[in-house]
Design an enzyme around this catalytic site. Structure first.
Site, PDB file in Angstrom:
ATOM      1  N   LYS A   6       0.054   4.155  -0.154  1.00  0.00           N
ATOM      2  CA  LYS A   6      -0.602   5.220   0.468  1.00  0.00           C
ATOM      3  C   LYS A   6      -0.248   6.613  -0.613  1.00  0.00           C
ATOM      4  O   LYS A   6      -0.158   6.251  -1.647  1.00  0.00           O
ATOM      5  CB  LYS A   6      -0.168   5.516   1.895  1.00  0.00           C
ATOM      6  N   ASN A  30       0.958  -1.298  -0.078  1.00  0.00           N
ATOM      7  CA  ASN A  30       0.144  -0.071   0.169  1.00  0.00           C
ATOM      8  C   ASN A  30       0.984   1.340  -0.181  1.00  0.00           C
ATOM      9  O   ASN A  30       1.606   1.718   1.052  1.00  0.00           O
ATOM     10  CB  ASN A  30      -0.911  -0.071   1.178  1.00  0.00           C
ATOM     11  N   GLU A  58      -6.737   4.769   7.772  1.00  0.00           N
ATOM     12  CA  GLU A  58      -6.695   5.954   7.585  1.00  0.00           C
ATOM     13  C   GLU A  58      -8.062   6.450   6.866  1.00  0.00           C
ATOM     14  O   GLU A  58      -8.255   7.795   7.121  1.00  0.00           O
ATOM     15  CB  GLU A  58      -5.243   6.333   6.712  1.00  0.00           C
ATOM     16  N   GLY A  76       2.454   2.293  10.766  1.00  0.00           N
ATOM     17  CA  GLY A  76       3.435   3.602  10.781  1.00  0.00           C
ATOM     18  C   GLY A  76       4.227   3.709  11.968  1.00  0.00           C
ATOM     19  O   GLY A  76       5.004   5.010  11.958  1.00  0.00           O
ATOM     20  N   GLU A  87      -5.217  -4.689  10.538  1.00  0.00           N
ATOM     21  CA  GLU A  87      -4.151  -3.800  10.541  1.00  0.00           C
ATOM     22  C   GLU A  87      -4.502  -3.030  12.175  1.00  0.00           C
ATOM     23  O   GLU A  87      -5.168  -2.281  11.896  1.00  0.00           O
ATOM     24  CB  GLU A  87      -4.431  -2.831   9.558  1.00  0.00           C
ATOM     25  N   SER A 121       3.858  -2.056  10.300  1.00  0.00           N
ATOM     26  CA  SER A 121       5.034  -2.224  10.561  1.00  0.00           C
ATOM     27  C   SER A 121       5.558  -3.523  10.219  1.00  0.00           C
ATOM     28  O   SER A 121       6.384  -3.920  10.838  1.00  0.00           O
ATOM     29  CB  SER A 121       5.585  -1.799  11.993  1.00  0.00           C
ATOM     30  N   HIS A 125      -9.600   1.161   5.060  1.00  0.00           N
ATOM     31  CA  HIS A 125      -8.306   1.226   5.829  1.00  0.00           C
ATOM     32  C   HIS A 125      -8.423   2.206   6.784  1.00  0.00           C
ATOM     33  O   HIS A 125      -9.212   3.031   6.966  1.00  0.00           O
ATOM     34  CB  HIS A 125      -7.130   2.101   4.870  1.00  0.00           C
ATOM     35  N   GLY A 163       5.071   1.368   4.690  1.00  0.00           N
ATOM     36  CA  GLY A 163       6.418   2.028   4.497  1.00  0.00           C
ATOM     37  C   GLY A 163       7.301   1.017   3.601  1.00  0.00           C
ATOM     38  O   GLY A 163       8.017   1.656   2.967  1.00  0.00           O
TER      39      GLY A 163
HETATM   40  P1  13P Z   1       3.069   0.261   7.439  1.00  0.00           P
HETATM   41  O1  13P Z   1       3.717  -1.066   7.029  1.00  0.00           O
HETATM   42  O2  13P Z   1       3.773   1.373   7.238  1.00  0.00           O
HETATM   43  O3  13P Z   1       2.843   0.359   8.961  1.00  0.00           O
HETATM   44  O4  13P Z   1       1.658   0.541   6.914  1.00  0.00           O
HETATM   45  C1  13P Z   1       0.833  -0.562   7.315  1.00  0.00           C
HETATM   46  C2  13P Z   1      -0.308  -0.338   6.369  1.00  0.00           C
HETATM   47  O5  13P Z   1      -1.190   0.665   6.994  1.00  0.00           O
HETATM   48  C3  13P Z   1      -0.715  -0.731   5.285  1.00  0.00           C
HETATM   49  O6  13P Z   1      -1.947  -0.671   4.773  1.00  0.00           O
END
Ligand code: 13P
Length: 249
Positions: free
Chosen positions: A11, A9, A96, A172, A166, A211, A94, A233
């Protein structure tokens, strides 16, 4: 035996030249792996991504989708449009989106339904906040999020869907759920689905996200109910994403 699935992802990251290099690196690095792999990119990069990955073993998708099929919804993108760009997947719900854009359980379920109708596989994200974990309501939150999907789409629709657990506190932050913490929630999700259909539950892929890195991926994905990862990330660095895919193999 469920085939492992690793999805990136991105983002809201990227640029045309940067993506070209990243996509080249991913394509070359995962060639020959037999797991399922996808990258979910910002809408404007779907055409570039499709071109770069055509004929490879990497699929692509979007990070959201409208709950509407078409119409006067300025700024929205329909599932049929994503299919035209070769998408196989759309991330839906998600954290977010839920936190910053108000996507409720009902909206998320409607978006999943729209994706499924158009032939996209939704990657339905569920997960608790830190506050919810500390209040011991993780199971209730995740079950509520999952039940909204089942109520709207039916349990059989999970045969054409992927779930991503998640935990919001792990996204993150560099703070990963331990393999045991993640496994506990993954098992709970599978058990909830098994109450409706044992066959669907047995085939359902449940990804872990939060993460996940090359250094912890193998241990997480060795858990019996962790079928892959949804990577934020680390999906922005070709070598890291490739290493996670290799760990899943
Ligand atoms: P990170 O791997 O950056 O923690 O993000 C996870 C995520 O939100 C994937 O959709």
């Amino acid at each position: 035996m469920r085939k492992k699935f690793v999805a990136g992802n991105w983002k809201m990251h990227g640029s045309l030249p940067g993506n070209a290099e990243l996509l080249r690196g991913v394509r070359a690095g995962v060639a020959g792996l037999s797991i399922d792999i996808a990258v979910c990119v910002p809408y404007p990069y779907l055409a570039q991504t499709g071109e770069a990955l055509k004929g490879s073993n990497v699929a692509w998708g979007a990070q959201d989708v409208s709950e509407h099929a078409q119409g006067a919804y300025t700024g929205e993108v329909s599932a049929a449009m994503l299919v035209e760009f070769g998408c196989q997947y759309a991330i839906v719900g998600h954290s977010e989106r839920r936190t910053y854009y108000g996507d409720t359980d009902a909206v998320v379920a409607a978006k999943c339904e729209a994706a499924l109708k158009a032939g996209l596989l939704p990657i339905l994200c569920v997960g608790e906040t830190l506050d919810e974990r500390e209040r011991n309501v993780t199971a209730a939150v995740v079950t509520r999020q999952l039940d909204a999907f089942i109520a709207r789409c039916g349990v059989a629709a999970l045969a054409n869907s992927v779930i991503a657990y998640e935990p919001v506190w792990a996204i993150g932050t560099g703070r990963t759920a331990s393999p045991e913490q993640a496994q506990e929630v993954h098992a709970l999700i599978r058990a909830r689905v098994a109450r409706e259909s044992a066959a669907v539950a047995a085939g359902l892929r449940i990804l872990y996200g939060g993460s996940m890195k090359p250094g912890n991926a193998k241990e997480l994905m060795a858990q019996p109910d962790i079928d892959g990862g949804l990577i934020g990330g680390a999906a922005l660095v070709a070598a890291d994403f490739v290493a996670i895919c290799a760990a899943a193999q």
